[in-house]
Design a protein around this motif. Sequence first.
Motif, PDB file in Angstrom:
ATOM      1  N   ALA A  63       0.816  -1.216   0.000  1.00 56.13           N
ATOM      2  CA  ALA A  63       0.000   0.000   0.000  1.00 56.13           C
ATOM      3  C   ALA A  63       0.843   1.256   0.000  1.00 56.13           C
ATOM      4  O   ALA A  63       0.357   2.322  -0.366  1.00 56.13           O
ATOM      5  N   MET A  64       2.112   1.127   0.384  1.00 61.77           N
ATOM      6  CA  MET A  64       2.971   2.294   0.432  1.00 61.77           C
ATOM      7  C   MET A  64       3.620   2.595  -0.904  1.00 61.77           C
ATOM      8  O   MET A  64       4.283   3.594  -1.057  1.00 61.77           O
ATOM      9  N   HIS A  65       3.486   1.714  -1.868  1.00 64.20           N
ATOM     10  CA  HIS A  65       4.074   1.952  -3.179  1.00 64.20           C
ATOM     11  C   HIS A  65       3.077   2.669  -4.073  1.00 64.20           C
ATOM     12  O   HIS A  65       1.893   2.748  -3.797  1.00 64.20           O
ATOM     13  N   THR A  66       3.536   3.132  -5.150  1.00 62.99           N
ATOM     14  CA  THR A  66       2.662   3.809  -6.102  1.00 62.99           C
ATOM     15  C   THR A  66       1.813   2.799  -6.856  1.00 62.99           C
ATOM     16  O   THR A  66       2.096   1.584  -6.866  1.00 62.99           O
ATOM     17  N   ILE A  67       0.767   3.310  -7.518  1.00 62.95           N
ATOM     18  CA  ILE A  67      -0.143   2.430  -8.256  1.00 62.95           C
ATOM     19  C   ILE A  67       0.589   1.720  -9.387  1.00 62.95           C
ATOM     20  O   ILE A  67       0.360   0.527  -9.657  1.00 62.95           O
ATOM     21  N   GLU A  68       1.498   2.388 -10.011  1.00 54.72           N
ATOM     22  CA  GLU A  68       2.222   1.775 -11.124  1.00 54.72           C
ATOM     23  C   GLU A  68       3.086   0.618 -10.662  1.00 54.72           C
ATOM     24  O   GLU A  68       3.184  -0.408 -11.350  1.00 54.72           O
ATOM     25  N   SER A  69       3.736   0.808  -9.510  1.00 53.78           N
ATOM     26  CA  SER A  69       4.575  -0.278  -9.009  1.00 53.78           C
ATOM     27  C   SER A  69       3.723  -1.487  -8.619  1.00 53.78           C
ATOM     28  O   SER A  69       4.141  -2.636  -8.800  1.00 53.78           O
ATOM     29  N   LEU A  70       2.486  -1.241  -8.140  1.00 56.25           N
ATOM     30  CA  LEU A  70       1.581  -2.339  -7.810  1.00 56.25           C
ATOM     31  C   LEU A  70       1.144  -3.077  -9.075  1.00 56.25           C
ATOM     32  O   LEU A  70       0.998  -4.303  -9.077  1.00 56.25           O
ATOM     33  N   LYS A  71       0.919  -2.315 -10.127  1.00 58.70           N
ATOM     34  CA  LYS A  71       0.532  -2.955 -11.391  1.00 58.70           C
ATOM     35  C   LYS A  71       1.662  -3.819 -11.930  1.00 58.70           C
ATOM     36  O   LYS A  71       1.434  -4.910 -12.467  1.00 58.70           O
ATOM     37  N   ASP A  72       2.893  -3.330 -11.794  1.00 58.13           N
ATOM     38  CA  ASP A  72       4.033  -4.131 -12.246  1.00 58.13           C
ATOM     39  C   ASP A  72       4.194  -5.394 -11.410  1.00 58.13           C
ATOM     40  O   ASP A  72       4.757  -6.394 -11.876  1.00 58.13           O
ATOM     41  N   TYR A  73       3.727  -5.333 -10.198  1.00 62.86           N
ATOM     42  CA  TYR A  73       3.854  -6.472  -9.297  1.00 62.86           C
ATOM     43  C   TYR A  73       2.861  -7.579  -9.634  1.00 62.86           C
ATOM     44  O   TYR A  73       3.027  -8.715  -9.207  1.00 62.86           O
ATOM     45  N   ARG A  74       1.847  -7.266 -10.401  1.00 62.08           N
ATOM     46  CA  ARG A  74       0.792  -8.244 -10.686  1.00 62.08           C
ATOM     47  C   ARG A  74       1.188  -9.116 -11.885  1.00 62.08           C
ATOM     48  O   ARG A  74       0.758  -8.911 -13.027  1.00 62.08           O
ATOM     49  N   CYS A  75       2.022 -10.097 -11.626  1.00 69.31           N
ATOM     50  CA  CYS A  75       2.465 -11.010 -12.679  1.00 69.31           C
ATOM     51  C   CYS A  75       2.895 -12.333 -12.025  1.00 69.31           C
ATOM     52  O   CYS A  75       3.126 -12.408 -10.810  1.00 69.31           O
ATOM     53  N   ASP A  76       3.019 -13.380 -12.845  1.00 71.55           N
ATOM     54  CA  ASP A  76       3.367 -14.710 -12.320  1.00 71.55           C
ATOM     55  C   ASP A  76       4.766 -14.736 -11.715  1.00 71.55           C
ATOM     56  O   ASP A  76       5.003 -15.402 -10.697  1.00 71.55           O
ATOM     57  N   SER A  77       5.695 -14.030 -12.345  1.00 76.88           N
ATOM     58  CA  SER A  77       7.073 -14.066 -11.858  1.00 76.88           C
ATOM     59  C   SER A  77       7.176 -13.494 -10.442  1.00 76.88           C
ATOM     60  O   SER A  77       7.873 -14.042  -9.575  1.00 76.88           O
ATOM     61  N   LYS A  78       6.482 -12.356 -10.198  1.00 79.07           N
ATOM     62  CA  LYS A  78       6.507 -11.759  -8.865  1.00 79.07           C
ATOM     63  C   LYS A  78       5.846 -12.679  -7.838  1.00 79.07           C
ATOM     64  O   LYS A  78       6.297 -12.796  -6.694  1.00 79.07           O
ATOM     65  N   PHE A  79       4.743 -13.337  -8.260  1.00 79.75           N
ATOM     66  CA  PHE A  79       4.081 -14.246  -7.332  1.00 79.75           C
ATOM     67  C   PHE A  79       4.977 -15.426  -7.005  1.00 79.75           C
ATOM     68  O   PHE A  79       5.053 -15.873  -5.857  1.00 79.75           O
ATOM     69  N   ASN A  80       5.674 -15.965  -8.017  1.00 82.05           N
ATOM     70  CA  ASN A  80       6.576 -17.101  -7.771  1.00 82.05           C
ATOM     71  C   ASN A  80       7.682 -16.718  -6.787  1.00 82.05           C
ATOM     72  O   ASN A  80       8.047 -17.514  -5.912  1.00 82.05           O
ATOM     73  N   GLU A  81       8.204 -15.497  -6.941  1.00 86.71           N
ATOM     74  CA  GLU A  81       9.227 -15.037  -6.002  1.00 86.71           C
ATOM     75  C   GLU A  81       8.655 -14.963  -4.590  1.00 86.71           C
ATOM     76  O   GLU A  81       9.306 -15.378  -3.613  1.00 86.71           O
ATOM     77  N   LEU A  82       7.468 -14.423  -4.501  1.00 88.46           N
ATOM     78  CA  LEU A  82       6.836 -14.306  -3.194  1.00 88.46           C
ATOM     79  C   LEU A  82       6.507 -15.680  -2.613  1.00 88.46           C
ATOM     80  O   LEU A  82       6.636 -15.911  -1.403  1.00 88.46           O
ATOM     81  N   TRP A  83       6.107 -16.588  -3.456  1.00 86.73           N
ATOM     82  CA  TRP A  83       5.767 -17.941  -2.987  1.00 86.73           C
ATOM     83  C   TRP A  83       6.996 -18.651  -2.434  1.00 86.73           C
ATOM     84  O   TRP A  83       6.940 -19.286  -1.378  1.00 86.73           O
TER      85      TRP A  83
END
Length: 537
Positions: free
Chosen positions: A299-319
Amino acid sequence: MANNIPVRDPASKTSTAFTLFIENYGPYQPIDVEFIKINEKTFTNVGFKNWKKGIEKFTQHQKCNAHKESTCKLSSYTFSKKNGSVISELNLAHKNSVTQNREYIRCLLKTLLFCARQGIAMRGHNETEMSTNCGNFLELLKLRAHDNAIIHKYYIEKEMSFTYTNPEYQNLFLKYMADSIKKSIIKDIQSNGFYSILVDETQDLSYHEQVSIYIRYVDQHFVPHEVFLDLNNVRGQCYDGAASMRGSYSGVQSRIKEENPLALYVHCYAHILNLCIVDLAKSVPMSPKNNYATVKDMAMHTIESLKDYRCDSKFNELWILSKTVCDQNKLDTPKIPRMSKVPNRHGGGAKQAVYQDVQHYFKINFFFPLLDLLINDISNRFSENDLDILQALYDVLCEENPSNDVIKRVCTTYSLTEVELKGELSILNKMLKNSEIKDSLENRIDFFNKNNLKGGFENYSKCLTIFLSIPTNTASNERSFSSLKKLKTYLRLTMGQTRLSSIATLYIERDREVDFDQVINEFDEGAPIRGRRLVLR
C-alpha cells in the motif's frame, strides 16, 4: 497702603481691620469667595473700626458661625495647596482600590490558566471551608496566598464578602480567556488573508459527538500554522470521508463552495490510505495462518509499481519466499482448504477441483484479487480529490518554465494579472539561477524571506500563500482528540460544553498569550448585568 486695598472693601478709605489683614495682621475672606449671609456685617461688608471695644467684639466674632466657617475654609484652602484637593485625595484612594482589585482578578485568571494548561481538574468534590481538599483551583489559591498579599487579603482574610471563585465565575473567566486567544488567532488570520478549515469529529467518554475545527493559514514568513477554532478568504477545506462532510450536494464542503467556489475540498489523504488498507483487510478471510504483511506493505508503493507487481514471476518469487519463511520458523506449509461437498439434494459428491496445486490456489484466490482491490481502491479514493489547480500552483511556484496554460489557469482561478505574474516569474527564476541554490520549494521560500522579496513579487507571494494554506490531512484534529481524552476523563464527565470548549482552547493553544487586561475589562463591562460588586475601572 490704601492703593493696595480692593475697591470692594467699604472701609478702603479708613483704617479698618482689613488694612491690618493686608499687612499680615489678621484674617480676610478671599475676593472670589461669596460672603456668608449673616446679620453680623461689621466684619464682612462695613468693616470694623470700633477699636475701643476691639477685644470684646473680636471675642464675640470669634464665636459666630461666619468666623468658624471662614476659618474652616481658609484651613481647607491652605491644606489643599499643600497636599492636594479633597477630590484628588478621593481619586488617589479610588486608583489604589482599582489597582488592587484588578490585581486580585489577575491572580485568579493566572491560577485558572495554570490549571487549564496543565490539563488538571479545577473543582473538588467538597469545596466548603470545612473540606480538607477543595480541589486544585482553590487549594492552589491557598498555596499562593502564603507569598501573595493580594490573594491573602481578598481570599484568605475575606476583606470583601465575595471572592469570585465559585464555578459560575470560573466558567466566565475561562470563556473570556478562551475568547482572548480566539481574537488573537482571528487577528493573525485577518492580517495574512487566506486560510483553510479542517474539521473532524469523535465521541467523548459520555458518548457526545465533539467536533474539532482547525484553521490553517500562512504567516508573513510563509510558515504554515494550524490553530484550534466570513468565508470569502477560505481557499481550502479538509475533512474525513463522512457523507455529511464530503457530500457533493448537501455536504459541508459543497455548501461552503456555494458561498465560495475557491474553497478547494481535499479528502484527508491519511484517511484515504487508512480506508484502502481497511477495505483490503476486510476482503481477506480471517485466518491465523495467513500472512498479509507483504500485501500491506504494497500500500505504500505507487499504483504503477503495484501494477508491475501483478504477474506470475513476482508471485513465484513471493511464494518461494513464503515457503522459506515457513521452513525457517517451523510453520505449517500452505494448504488448500478442504473442499465442501455438493448437497445431496443437488446430486451429492465432491466439488470438482479447479486449482492445479496449492500455489495456483493462493495465486487465484489471494494474490491477484488483493492486488486488484488495492490498486482500484487507491485509484478511486485518491482520484476523489481533484487537485489539478493545486498541481498548477506547484508548477508556477517551482518550475523554471511553467507552461502558459498553467499560468493562465492560476491567474483565472485566483484573479491574478497574467502579464505581471509572468514578469515576476522571469525575474525570480533569473535571481535563483544566479544564486546557485538548489531549486526546491523550501529553498525558494528561504530565498524569498532572506531577500525580503514579498513586496516586489505580489502575485507570486499570493500564489505561495494560497498553496501553503491548502491542507492535505487532518492530523491536527486527531491530535486535539488526544487532548480531549485528557481533559474529559471519567471523573469529569459532567463538565459542560462551554467549559470544555474554553479549557480545550487554552490547553491546545498554550503558545499564545492571554491578554489579562482585556479579559478584566470585558468582565467589568458585564457588571451591570450581573450586578457590580468590585470596582475595576
